[in-house]
Enzyme design. Structure first.
Site, PDB file in Angstrom:
ATOM      1  N   GLU A 199       0.892  -1.172   0.000  1.00 16.88           N
ATOM      2  CA  GLU A 199       0.000   0.000   0.000  1.00 16.88           C
ATOM      3  C   GLU A 199       0.920   1.208   0.000  1.00 16.88           C
ATOM      4  O   GLU A 199       1.570   1.499   1.011  1.00 16.88           O
ATOM      5  CB  GLU A 199      -0.876   0.023   1.257  1.00 16.88           C
ATOM      6  CG  GLU A 199      -1.838  -1.143   1.376  1.00 16.88           C
ATOM      7  CD  GLU A 199      -2.968  -1.098   0.370  1.00 16.88           C
ATOM      8  OE1 GLU A 199      -3.129  -0.074  -0.326  1.00 16.88           O
ATOM      9  OE2 GLU A 199      -3.681  -2.110   0.274  1.00 16.88           O
ATOM     10  N   GLU A 205       4.371  13.097  -4.756  1.00 14.89           N
ATOM     11  CA  GLU A 205       3.648  13.016  -3.490  1.00 14.89           C
ATOM     12  C   GLU A 205       4.385  13.874  -2.457  1.00 14.89           C
ATOM     13  O   GLU A 205       5.569  13.663  -2.203  1.00 14.89           O
ATOM     14  CB  GLU A 205       3.571  11.576  -2.990  1.00 14.89           C
ATOM     15  CG  GLU A 205       2.767  11.491  -1.698  1.00 14.89           C
ATOM     16  CD  GLU A 205       2.718  10.089  -1.097  1.00 14.89           C
ATOM     17  OE1 GLU A 205       3.788   9.483  -0.918  1.00 14.89           O
ATOM     18  OE2 GLU A 205       1.609   9.628  -0.779  1.00 14.89           O
TER      19      GLU A 205
END
Ligand code: NAP
Ligand code: MG
Length: 502
Positions: A273, A404
């Site tokens: 993840e 990010e």
């Protein structure tokens, strides 16, 4: 917006937990590490030292994996699924009975506002455990009505068994530490696996507290082992260990790639993840009374240190100025301060290093020609606080729109197209594909756009809807596999086909 000036101190109960000697949980015992490694735990809201915990090295990982293997072969494997259900349920009871202390430790360790910690631990953590407790009794194979070559006359039976995959190494980040630990433990225990958990170096406290609750719940020794430690040593040793059957990893895309390489040695199973840069697409007919709070919280929840954060806001040009102005007004109104206080909406970032990284992106944004609408500054004084930041007129060529940031920085760009595919193409211009949202009153636009967004989950008229039953995970470089729901159990199971000839 104000930085809450007054600093609250930990309660006596929290203080007494913090002041303990914090060791490693291996084989049901709190043990000293083989080498004297120490991790200093810092309160990101005050910069004060909270605790010192023992850090695991490669020898400790090896010891923990042996304990997990022994437990996997021992008492744990002989329990019925009903007994596993009861134990996981008991852990949820323990968590809820200790909610105030768990919440306080999570706030001290991570900095998140108290209300966020309490809600996430009680509503999400507790329910997540109970959800998977229920699955333990619903794991079964199938009978397959074929006749293999040796039994063309049909005198055979083939059935499958779903077996636990074995020893699981779980490696988690610091942004929601206790929840992350629970997300890994619950499906692993439901499936009948045993676990070695390595929390993030910045936030080991609630994982250690969870270890205490695991013991109190009566989960057999060695089923859950907890090893605070550094990624490069403990994490890498766990990922590479030849007797670990699976790694469940949550963290950055960069480290996720290292995990894959480390796992190659014994071809252990891997679920990842990873990071995100999720789009939120607002059409001109959307209900702005829902859009403004929805996208502002979607961007700044957990100070933007949230993998699902909506960090790229695409707004139709007809409503662009209004949306930018109203989102900035709401962001400016957030109360920033120590998470222990009740009157706080945003806490600090996790560390000085993280705030510096984020400020580097703010500088890049300023230099790239985007318009800084609000924020863009750290708060003076102690604590790693930073104002929520909004850049408008960003384009997908800019670093701040591509990478990010994992901090409170929202990029807004406009679109004019009525061609949905073109809007989707722009939203999909990212190496990531974790979450996303579409805001419109037109149900066909909502569903069509949701189908075109290349991500593991999309919400319509809300952002990042999470529930234990809703599959969660990323496309592209946001990850491998899914957590949550029935699908989240699968990576902890393997199938054995058995055929008998009569
Ligand atoms: P990170 O640096 O990737 O660290 C995650 C975990 O991996 C930590 O426990 C870390 O240990 C460990 N680690 C570091 N290097 C390792 C190595 N070589 N081998 C094995 N383990 C290693 O991520 P982070 O900075 O903690 O968290 C932020 C990232 O997590 C963001 O990219 C965010 O998007 C992602 N995230 C994703 C989700 C999701 O569900 N998709 C959820 C939350 C966060 P140390 O603590 O010692 O570094
Ligand atoms: Mg890290």
């Amino acid at each position: 917006m104000s930085a809450a000036a007054q600093t609250l101190t930990p309660s006596a109960e929290a203080r007494s937990f913090l002041d303990r000697e914090h060791r490693l949980l291996i084989g049901g015992e709190w043990v000293k590490p083989a080498r004297p490694e120490q991790i200093e735990v810092i309160d990101p809201a005050t910069e004060a030292r909270l605790a010192t915990v023992a850090g695991a090295g490669a020898e400790d990982v090896d010891r923990a994996v042996k304990a997990a293997r022994q437990a996997f072969r021992g008492e744990w494997s002989r329990l019925t699924s009903y007994e596993r259900t009861r134990l996981i349920w008991k852990l949820a009871d323990e968590l809820e009975a200790n909610l105030p202390l768990a919440t306080e430790l999570e706030v001290l360790d991570n900095g998140m506002p108290k209300m966020v910690a309490m809600y996430s631990i009680a509503k999400f953590g507790g329910e997540f455990l109970r959800y998977y407790a229920g699955w333990a009794t619903k794991i079964h194979g199938e009978t397959i009505p074929v006749s293999p070559a040796e039994a063309r006359n049909g005198d055979s039976l083939t059935y499958t068994r779903r077996e636990p995959i074995g020893v699981v190494g779980a490696i988690i980040p610091w942004n929601a530490p206790l929840i992350m630990a629970i997300l890994k433990l619950a499906p692993a225990l439901a499936a009948g696996c045993t676990v070695v958990l390595k929390p993030a170096e910045q936030t080991p406290l609630t994982a250690l507290f969870l270890g205490e609750l695991v013991r109190r719940a009566g989960i057999p020794p060695g089923v859950v082992n907890i090893l605070p430690g550094y990624g490069e040593s403990a994490g890498a040793a766990l990922a590479a260990h030849p007797d670990v059957d699976k790694i469940a990893f949550t963290g950055s895309t960069e480290v996720g790639k290292k995990i894959i390489l480390a796992a190659a040695g014994n071809l252990k199973r891997v679920t990842l993840e990873l990071g995100g840069k999720s789009p939120m697409v607002v059409f001109p007919d959307a209900d702005l009374e829902r859009v403004i709070p929805g996208v502002t919280r979607g961007a700044f929840f957990l100070q933007g240190q949230n993998c699902m954060a909506g960090t790229r806001l695409f707004v139709h040009e007809q409503i662009f100025d209004t949306v930018v102005e109203r989102v900035a007004a709401m962001a400016n109104g957030f109360r920033i301060g120590q998470g222990l206080r009740d009157d706080v909406d945003l806490g600090p970032l996790i560390s000085a290093e993280q705030r510096e990284r984020v400020m580097g992106y703010v500088d890049a944004g300023r230099n790239s020609g985007a318009t800084l609408v609000c924020g863009g500054e750290p708060l003076p004084g102690k604590g790693f606080f930073m104002r929520p930041t909004l850049f408008s007129h960003t384009t997908m060529d800019m670093k701040i729109a591509r990478e990010e940031i994992f901090g409170p920085v929202l990029c807004v760009q406009s679109f004019a197209d009525s061609d949905l595919q073109k809007v989707a193409d722009e939203a999909n211009r990212s190496i990531y594909g974790l979450s996303g949202s579409v805001w419109t009153r037109d149900i066909s636009v909502g569903h069509r756009m949701a189908a075109m967004i290349d991500s593991g989950q999309v919400s319509i008229n809300c952002h990042a809807a999470v529930d234990p039953a809703i599959p969660f995970g990323g496309n592209k470089q946001s990850g491998w596999g899914r957590e949550f729901g029935r699908e989240g159990l699968e990576p902890y199971l393997k199938t054995k086909a058995t055929t008998v000839l009569y």
